[in-house]
Design a protein around this motif. Structure first.
Motif, PDB file in Angstrom:
ATOM      1  N   ASP A   1     -38.063  38.832 130.351  1.00 38.48           N
ATOM      2  CA  ASP A   1     -38.796  40.089 130.852  1.00 38.48           C
ATOM      3  C   ASP A   1     -40.124  40.135 130.486  1.00 38.48           C
ATOM      4  O   ASP A   1     -40.882  41.110 130.830  1.00 38.48           O
ATOM      5  N   LEU A   2     -40.745  39.166 129.724  1.00 38.20           N
ATOM      6  CA  LEU A   2     -42.226  39.313 129.702  1.00 38.20           C
ATOM      7  C   LEU A   2     -43.124  38.991 130.941  1.00 38.20           C
ATOM      8  O   LEU A   2     -42.757  38.430 131.839  1.00 38.20           O
ATOM      9  N   ALA A   3     -44.028  40.198 130.853  1.00 36.24           N
ATOM     10  CA  ALA A   3     -44.738  40.384 131.909  1.00 36.24           C
ATOM     11  C   ALA A   3     -45.400  39.077 132.716  1.00 36.24           C
ATOM     12  O   ALA A   3     -45.334  39.131 133.965  1.00 36.24           O
ATOM     13  N   ALA A   4     -45.956  38.258 131.840  1.00 38.71           N
ATOM     14  CA  ALA A   4     -46.606  37.192 132.456  1.00 38.71           C
ATOM     15  C   ALA A   4     -45.530  36.111 133.306  1.00 38.71           C
ATOM     16  O   ALA A   4     -45.974  35.598 134.357  1.00 38.71           O
ATOM     17  N   LEU A   5     -44.365  36.191 132.772  1.00 41.30           N
ATOM     18  CA  LEU A   5     -43.159  35.360 133.284  1.00 41.30           C
ATOM     19  C   LEU A   5     -42.554  36.142 134.619  1.00 41.30           C
ATOM     20  O   LEU A   5     -42.261  35.630 135.834  1.00 41.30           O
ATOM     21  N   ARG A   6     -42.341  37.277 134.445  1.00 40.62           N
ATOM     22  CA  ARG A   6     -41.645  38.210 135.385  1.00 40.62           C
ATOM     23  C   ARG A   6     -42.468  38.251 136.460  1.00 40.62           C
ATOM     24  O   ARG A   6     -41.751  38.332 137.696  1.00 40.62           O
ATOM     25  N   ALA A   7     -43.640  38.267 136.690  1.00 44.58           N
ATOM     26  CA  ALA A   7     -44.623  38.460 137.827  1.00 44.58           C
ATOM     27  C   ALA A   7     -44.580  36.991 138.654  1.00 44.58           C
ATOM     28  O   ALA A   7     -44.718  37.229 139.843  1.00 44.58           O
ATOM     29  N   LYS A   8     -43.911  36.023 137.838  1.00 46.69           N
ATOM     30  CA  LYS A   8     -43.619  34.870 138.871  1.00 46.69           C
ATOM     31  C   LYS A   8     -42.484  34.420 139.164  1.00 46.69           C
ATOM     32  O   LYS A   8     -42.157  33.952 140.577  1.00 46.69           O
ATOM     33  N   ILE A   9     -41.427  34.818 138.600  1.00 52.82           N
ATOM     34  CA  ILE A   9     -39.958  34.735 138.772  1.00 52.82           C
ATOM     35  C   ILE A   9     -39.127  35.846 139.148  1.00 52.82           C
ATOM     36  O   ILE A   9     -38.003  35.688 139.749  1.00 52.82           O
ATOM     37  N   GLY A  10     -39.644  37.050 139.182  1.00 54.23           N
ATOM     38  CA  GLY A  10     -38.865  38.176 139.357  1.00 54.23           C
ATOM     39  C   GLY A  10     -37.953  38.418 138.006  1.00 54.23           C
ATOM     40  O   GLY A  10     -38.083  38.036 137.127  1.00 54.23           O
TER      41      GLY A  10
ATOM     42  N   LEU B   1     -52.375  19.700 131.156  1.00 53.49           N
ATOM     43  CA  LEU B   1     -51.045  19.106 131.553  1.00 53.49           C
ATOM     44  C   LEU B   1     -50.295  19.734 132.647  1.00 53.49           C
ATOM     45  O   LEU B   1     -49.365  19.042 133.192  1.00 53.49           O
ATOM     46  N   PHE B   2     -50.508  20.959 132.760  1.00 54.62           N
ATOM     47  CA  PHE B   2     -49.775  21.943 133.643  1.00 54.62           C
ATOM     48  C   PHE B   2     -50.524  22.203 135.062  1.00 54.62           C
ATOM     49  O   PHE B   2     -50.273  22.939 135.763  1.00 54.62           O
ATOM     50  N   ASP B   3     -51.707  21.198 135.280  1.00 54.44           N
ATOM     51  CA  ASP B   3     -52.486  21.576 136.371  1.00 54.44           C
ATOM     52  C   ASP B   3     -51.817  21.233 137.834  1.00 54.44           C
ATOM     53  O   ASP B   3     -52.056  22.024 138.694  1.00 54.44           O
ATOM     54  N   GLY B   4     -50.693  20.619 137.596  1.00 55.57           N
ATOM     55  CA  GLY B   4     -49.631  20.288 138.730  1.00 55.57           C
ATOM     56  C   GLY B   4     -48.970  21.391 139.328  1.00 55.57           C
ATOM     57  O   GLY B   4     -48.752  21.671 140.282  1.00 55.57           O
ATOM     58  N   ASP B   5     -48.894  22.531 138.502  1.00 54.69           N
ATOM     59  CA  ASP B   5     -48.262  23.811 139.060  1.00 54.69           C
ATOM     60  C   ASP B   5     -49.164  24.972 138.446  1.00 54.69           C
ATOM     61  O   ASP B   5     -48.997  25.334 137.120  1.00 54.69           O
ATOM     62  N   PRO B   6     -49.956  25.448 139.258  1.00 55.54           N
ATOM     63  CA  PRO B   6     -51.014  26.452 138.594  1.00 55.54           C
ATOM     64  C   PRO B   6     -50.265  27.765 137.960  1.00 55.54           C
ATOM     65  O   PRO B   6     -50.776  28.399 137.179  1.00 55.54           O
ATOM     66  N   GLU B   7     -49.190  28.090 138.748  1.00 56.45           N
ATOM     67  CA  GLU B   7     -48.339  29.278 138.276  1.00 56.45           C
ATOM     68  C   GLU B   7     -47.867  29.121 136.815  1.00 56.45           C
ATOM     69  O   GLU B   7     -47.970  29.937 135.810  1.00 56.45           O
ATOM     70  N   LEU B   8     -47.307  27.934 136.553  1.00 59.99           N
ATOM     71  CA  LEU B   8     -46.967  27.391 135.077  1.00 59.99           C
ATOM     72  C   LEU B   8     -48.081  27.374 134.306  1.00 59.99           C
ATOM     73  O   LEU B   8     -47.776  28.216 133.167  1.00 59.99           O
ATOM     74  N   LYS B   9     -49.072  27.172 134.661  1.00 53.15           N
ATOM     75  CA  LYS B   9     -50.290  26.813 133.942  1.00 53.15           C
ATOM     76  C   LYS B   9     -50.667  28.200 133.464  1.00 53.15           C
ATOM     77  O   LYS B   9     -50.801  28.356 132.190  1.00 53.15           O
ATOM     78  N   GLU B  10     -50.729  29.046 134.261  1.00 52.32           N
ATOM     79  CA  GLU B  10     -51.109  30.480 133.929  1.00 52.32           C
ATOM     80  C   GLU B  10     -50.195  31.095 132.948  1.00 52.32           C
ATOM     81  O   GLU B  10     -50.546  31.709 131.723  1.00 52.32           O
ATOM     82  N   VAL B  11     -49.037  30.810 133.083  1.00 52.07           N
ATOM     83  CA  VAL B  11     -47.954  31.374 132.090  1.00 52.07           C
ATOM     84  C   VAL B  11     -48.372  30.726 130.682  1.00 52.07           C
ATOM     85  O   VAL B  11     -48.254  31.318 129.656  1.00 52.07           O
ATOM     86  N   MET B  12     -48.460  29.272 130.667  1.00 51.35           N
ATOM     87  CA  MET B  12     -48.746  28.603 129.398  1.00 51.35           C
ATOM     88  C   MET B  12     -49.869  29.013 128.656  1.00 51.35           C
ATOM     89  O   MET B  12     -49.985  29.234 127.389  1.00 51.35           O
TER      90      MET B  12
END
Length: 363
Positions: free
Chosen positions: A142-151, A40-51
């Motif tokens: 602060d979770l690494a998977a998220l911080r790598a995307k958003i700072g 369902l998150f294919d439209g945003d690859p970075e978000l899909k990686e996080v999910m």
């Protein structure tokens, strides 16, 4: 609010972009009937990686797992909404994130609170509250998977204060804001409180650094756009047009400066064109109480009077000379040394004869 901040773009805005996608492309399409799945998150690859990381990794942190679980739970609740209800939620989402219109009390902004949602959607309102109230948290951001995307938020703060260099809290003007030479930072205030409003808890248009007194002593979860009478206007922390709040101070006749109390002080705020915003600001941040307390303080207002008299004696000046200098200082640096308050206070003191110097010291 005495002056607006300059809005600073930053990588962390991507978190709001993620939430926009989740809301519009996932939740609002839930009634189609697709099973909740990372596709369902294919439209945003970075978000899909996080999910995928949060939902399926064996090493996923508990807070990451909770994020995935909450998104899924809300998806299931949205699945039962009618097309008309989906349209209404879209209006609410847009309204709560259009801070400029909301703060101007524009009727085109469809503002919604958790309490409003709960009237017809109790379970959904409760689940949205769990999700959005916990969205702005170090445990998640602060979770690494998220911080790598958003700072990270500390970098945002450093970028923010490198542009907003005044060093004073714009919500009061009397407290400092920590700058680049501090190892700590100020907390960000949710201007529309996250305890009351969904959808905007990670929108940086709704997040503004504030001093501890403004954020944690006076404002707390006060609602700047609602009071007992209904909707109201409020200052926009990131308004592009500057404004100036003028303060006029009057003291009771025959007042004794050594015994000055808040009841001896009258304050008037202008301009009239900002009257509603000013009243909201005074209410939310306890402005009159705080300003009057400062004027009556031994090391503030009372000292300002002593300082003028001492300078008159030391430099063979008249009070009018010192006041002229204070006026110039207030015009060039209104928020240094509380000049925006000191000047009108000293003028009020002069009006009631508190700045007279003894004949022995007069020229």
């Amino acid at each position: 609010m005495l002056f607006p901040y300059i809005y600073v773009p930053h990588q962390m805005e991507k978190m709001q972009t993620f939430i926009d996608f989740i809301f519009h492309e996932v939740w609002c399409k839930a009634p189609i009937g697709l099973v909740f799945h990372p596709d369902l998150f294919d439209g945003d690859p970075e978000l899909k990686e996080v999910m995928v990381e949060f939902g399926f990794s064996a090493q996923a942190a508990e807070r990451g797992k909770a994020f995935y679980t909450d998104v899924k739970a809300i998806y299931k609740l949205f699945a039962s909404l009618s097309p008309q209800e989906i349209v209404q939620f879209k209006r609410w989402y847009q309204g709560n994130n259009d801070l400029e219109k909301v703060l101007a009390n524009d009727p085109a902004a469809h503002l919604v609170r958790y309490a409003d949602i709960a009237v017809a959607h109790k379970n959904l309102g409760r689940q949205l509250a769990v999700f959005f109230k916990g969205l702005y948290s170090q445990a998640l951001l602060d979770l690494a998977a998220l911080r790598a995307k958003i700072g990270d938020i500390d970098d945002h703060y450093q970028t923010f204060i490198s542009t907003n260099k005044g060093g004073k809290c714009p919500f009061c003007g009397i407290e400092d804001i920590k700058g680049p030479n501090s190892t700590k930072r100020e907390a960000y205030d949710h201007y529309l409180p996250k305890a009351l409003y969904p959808f905007n808890s990670i929108n940086f248009r709704n997040l503004a650094p504030a001093c501890h007194e403004c954020k944690s002593t006076y404002k707390l979860s006060k609602d700047p756009v609602h009071n007992g009478a209904g909707r109201r206007k409020a200052f926009n922390p990131y308004a592009t047009a500057a404004h100036t709040v003028q303060i006029q101070i009057t003291l009771l006749q025959h007042v004794d400066i050594d015994k000055l109390t808040p009841t001896d002080v009258k304050m008037e705020f202008s301009p009239a064109v900002l009257a509603e915003e000013i009243e909201t600001w005074k209410d939310v941040y306890g402005i009159e109480e705080r300003y009057k307390a400062k004027l009556c303080g031994e090391n503030d207002g009372k000292y300002w009077v002593t300082q003028v008299l001492d300078e008159c004696q030391s430099y063979d000046k008249q009070p009018a000379d010192i006041l002229n200098m204070r006026t110039q200082q207030a015009q060039s640096r209104p928020y240094a040394d509380c000049n925006f308050l000191r000047r009108p206070f000293l003028e009020a003191c002069q009006q009631v004869g508190l700045l007279k110097i003894a004949p022995f010291f007069q020229r």
